[in-house]
Every structure is written in C-alpha cells, then in structure tokens.
Design a protein around this motif. Structure first.
Motif, mmCIF file in Angstrom:
data_model
loop_
_atom_site.group_PDB
_atom_site.id
_atom_site.type_symbol
_atom_site.label_atom_id
_atom_site.label_comp_id
_atom_site.label_asym_id
_atom_site.label_seq_id
_atom_site.Cartn_x
_atom_site.Cartn_y
_atom_site.Cartn_z
ATOM 1 N N PRO A 1 0.817 -1.211 0.000
ATOM 2 C CA PRO A 1 0.000 0.000 0.000
ATOM 3 C C PRO A 1 0.853 1.264 0.000
ATOM 4 O O PRO A 1 1.804 1.383 0.770
ATOM 5 C CB PRO A 1 -0.808 -0.135 1.298
ATOM 6 C CG PRO A 1 -0.950 -1.608 1.483
ATOM 7 C CD PRO A 1 0.367 -2.177 1.030
ATOM 8 N N GLY A 2 0.530 2.183 -0.889
ATOM 9 C CA GLY A 2 1.298 3.414 -1.042
ATOM 10 C C GLY A 2 2.233 3.392 -2.235
ATOM 11 O O GLY A 2 2.651 4.441 -2.726
ATOM 12 N N ASP A 3 2.591 2.194 -2.753
ATOM 13 C CA ASP A 3 3.431 2.108 -3.949
ATOM 14 C C ASP A 3 2.616 2.509 -5.173
ATOM 15 O O ASP A 3 1.396 2.312 -5.213
ATOM 16 C CB ASP A 3 3.960 0.685 -4.139
ATOM 17 C CG ASP A 3 4.914 0.263 -3.036
ATOM 18 O OD1 ASP A 3 5.333 1.130 -2.249
ATOM 19 O OD2 ASP A 3 5.238 -0.940 -2.956
ATOM 20 N N SER A 4 3.290 3.065 -6.184
ATOM 21 C CA SER A 4 2.557 3.520 -7.362
ATOM 22 C C SER A 4 3.386 3.334 -8.626
ATOM 23 O O SER A 4 4.608 3.182 -8.578
ATOM 24 C CB SER A 4 2.180 5.003 -7.229
ATOM 25 O OG SER A 4 3.347 5.817 -7.196
ATOM 26 N N ALA A 5 2.685 3.314 -9.764
ATOM 27 C CA ALA A 5 3.304 3.274 -11.091
ATOM 28 C C ALA A 5 2.552 4.247 -11.983
ATOM 29 O O ALA A 5 1.319 4.190 -12.056
ATOM 30 C CB ALA A 5 3.261 1.869 -11.674
#
Length: 324
Positions: free
Chosen positions: A245-249
């Motif tokens: 949770p909190g990771d993004s692409a």
C-alpha cells in the motif's frame, strides 16, 4: 526439471492450495527451472518462488504469462485463481468470521456431510485469452462502470463492427495511422473507445484488455512495473505487482498525458488509460515506493512492439530493463 517441493502453508484456502499444486505440476511437466520459468514469462525467479510455495497468490498477469508460454489447462488454472481470490476476499471481509459461525450454529449437521471436491467452473472466455487481469475488487468504482457497460455490450458489438468497416478512411482523414492487424485470438469483446477517447478510462470496462500486450517491464527491488498496450484501442496503461500500500506506477506519454496506478491495499493495481496513438507519443512507466524510484525504458511505436511480441516465440524477445 522436477524438484522436491516444500510443504504448503496450513492457512491456504482449498482453491489456493489446488492452484499451487496445479502450477507446480505444470512446471514439473515441462522440466524447467524457476530461472527458466522467469525468463519465459518476463517475471522474476523470486516472484515465481513465492507463488509456487504459497507465500503469495499468483497475480492474473503472471498466470497469463504462464499460459501464453507453456502448454497447460488454461480454463482450470483461471477458474482456480478466481476461486482463490474469492476465498481470500471472503476471509478478509468484515464480519466474515461471524457469518461463518452463525451459519454453523443454524445448521450443525452440515459439518458431518462429506465435502465434495471443488469442481472448476469453465469460464465464458476464449482459451487463448483465458485470464482475468487485475481483479475488479481492487477498484470499487469499476464495479459500477462494468454494471452499466454490461447492458451496452449487447448492442455495441454490432454497432462498432459497422464503424470498424470504415475505420481506415477515418484514420487517414484524421492524420492517424490505422490500427495494426490484430493477431487472431478468437472472438473478442467489442472495445468501447479508441485512442484519445480512451484517455482516463478503465481498460477492463472499455474492453481494451482483451488484446492486452505487456510491451515493457521494469523493477524496483521486488516490485514489478508493467506497460500495457491494446492495439485495438490504441491506448496504454500502467500496472504494478508485488508492491505494498502506497506504492505507485505512473504511465506518461511525453505529450502531457499520464495516469497513475496506486496500491491502496493488497499488492497490485493498474491505472486508467492514456492515448497511445497521438503523434510524438513516447510511453514510459515510472514507479515510486519506499525503496526508491525507477522507470522502464521509454518506448515509441508501441503498436510495432506489440506486433513483434505477437509473432516472436516466448522467451526469444529480450525483456526491457529499467533505466537508471
């Protein structure tokens, strides 16, 4: 190359356990190592180790790569994955334990009945494209969209079939090149948008995932970034797996368009689409997580890349590495 497998975790649901056993059987039947399996599917050896030992439930994208690379029972594997996802969701849903306890109290004799072996339910999708992508439950807003789209799909297919008959002339007059010839994959659901009309829309709801090609991948530690492209929709989107949770692409076009896939909970997600048909478009996916940031290589001409992947034997096309 078979191997002595580790015992599976005791807390695996029955469909998840059966899925892992089937995946292990596929690997053993083809006598390949984890490293070879990773190269064939453009995924890491470490990811396959987690999936084959029941540490994580395999992602739909990884299962799609396995089915495309190796001879296996696509319908069975896809069905088991959906059952395993449903069991995981039920276990994590609020009040799930209370509901199960209440059901047991009402029907105490049910526990004595012998449990039947779970029967895989055939899916109403072509075997060549059998895998559901990232589960819709990760995007609650998509459920509302799909419910409305389901009604439209009955008439949209015939309507868009008529539109596609004049698609080349319309593309020439607008200055865009016509879509490349699609690889035959059986009956595909109608796409509901194209190019700029897809910008900001969900690739599942718009039918664009039916001919999805993963044209680039990259990594940030164990996190895997994906650049997806649909030749029919002429649109692209980002994907991220094995994250937190909190990771993004974020997928960007180089001409101002961008969309972000943010993991709210779980470990994977995908973004809305960007127009991949505009002149001068250069696609790239950049990821952000606590271990740092990284990007895939920039890509121009995604249609040509998708066509090359469709006509090249699995394992022979080099995987793009992330830029430094």
């Amino acid at each position: 190359m078979s191997q002595h497998w580790k015992p599976l975790p005791d807390d695996l649901s029955e469909p998840a356990r059966r899925l892992v056993e089937e995946l292990r059987a596929v690997k053993d039947a083809h006598r390949i190592s984890l490293a070879e399996l990773g190269r064939l599917t453009y995924l890491s050896k470490a990811s396959w180790e987690r999936w084959l030992n029941g540490k994580r439930l395999i992602t739909s994208q990884a299962l799609a790569g396995l089915i495309a690379a190796l001879d296996c029972d696509a319908v069975l594997l896809t069905s088991l994955l959906r059952q395993a996802e449903a069991a995981r969701d039920a276990e994590s849903a609020p009040g799930a334990v209370t509901a199960v306890a209440a059901a047991t109290a009402v029907e105490p004799t049910a526990a004595a009945a012998p449990a039947a072996d779970p029967v895989p339910v055939p899916l109403p999708v072509p075997v060549s494209l059998p895998v559901a992508r990232v589960a819709l439950w990760r995007r609650p807003q998509a459920l509302v969209t799909v419910a409305a789209v389901a009604v439209l799909l009955l008439v949209a297919g015939l309507y868009l079939h008529g539109l596609n008959g004049g698609g080349s002339a319309a593309a020439s007059s607008s200055g865009r090149s016509p879509a490349p010839p699609a690889v035959s994959t059986g009956a595909l659901p109608a796409q509901l948008c194209q190019s700029v009309g897809c910008a900001g829309k969900d690739p599942q709801a718009m039918g664009c995932e039916a001919d999805d090609h993963t044209v680039l991948t990259g990594t940030i530690g164990k996190v895997v970034l994906y650049l997806h492209y649909s030749p029919r929709c002429r649109a692209a989107w980002a994907g991220i797996t094995d994250g937190s949770p909190g990771d993004s692409a974020t997928v960007s076009t180089g001409t101002g368009g961008q969309e972000t896939a943010l993991i709210h909970w779980g470990y994977d997600n995908y973004s809305m689409m960007v127009d991949a048909d505009a002149p001068g478009t250069i696609l790239q996916v950049c990821g952000h997580q606590k271990d740092g940031d990284n990007c895939t290589l920039p890509l121009s001409g995604p249609a040509a890349r998708a066509q090359a992947l469709s006509t090249t034997a699995p394992g022979l096309t080099p995987t793009a590495t992330p830029s430094s």
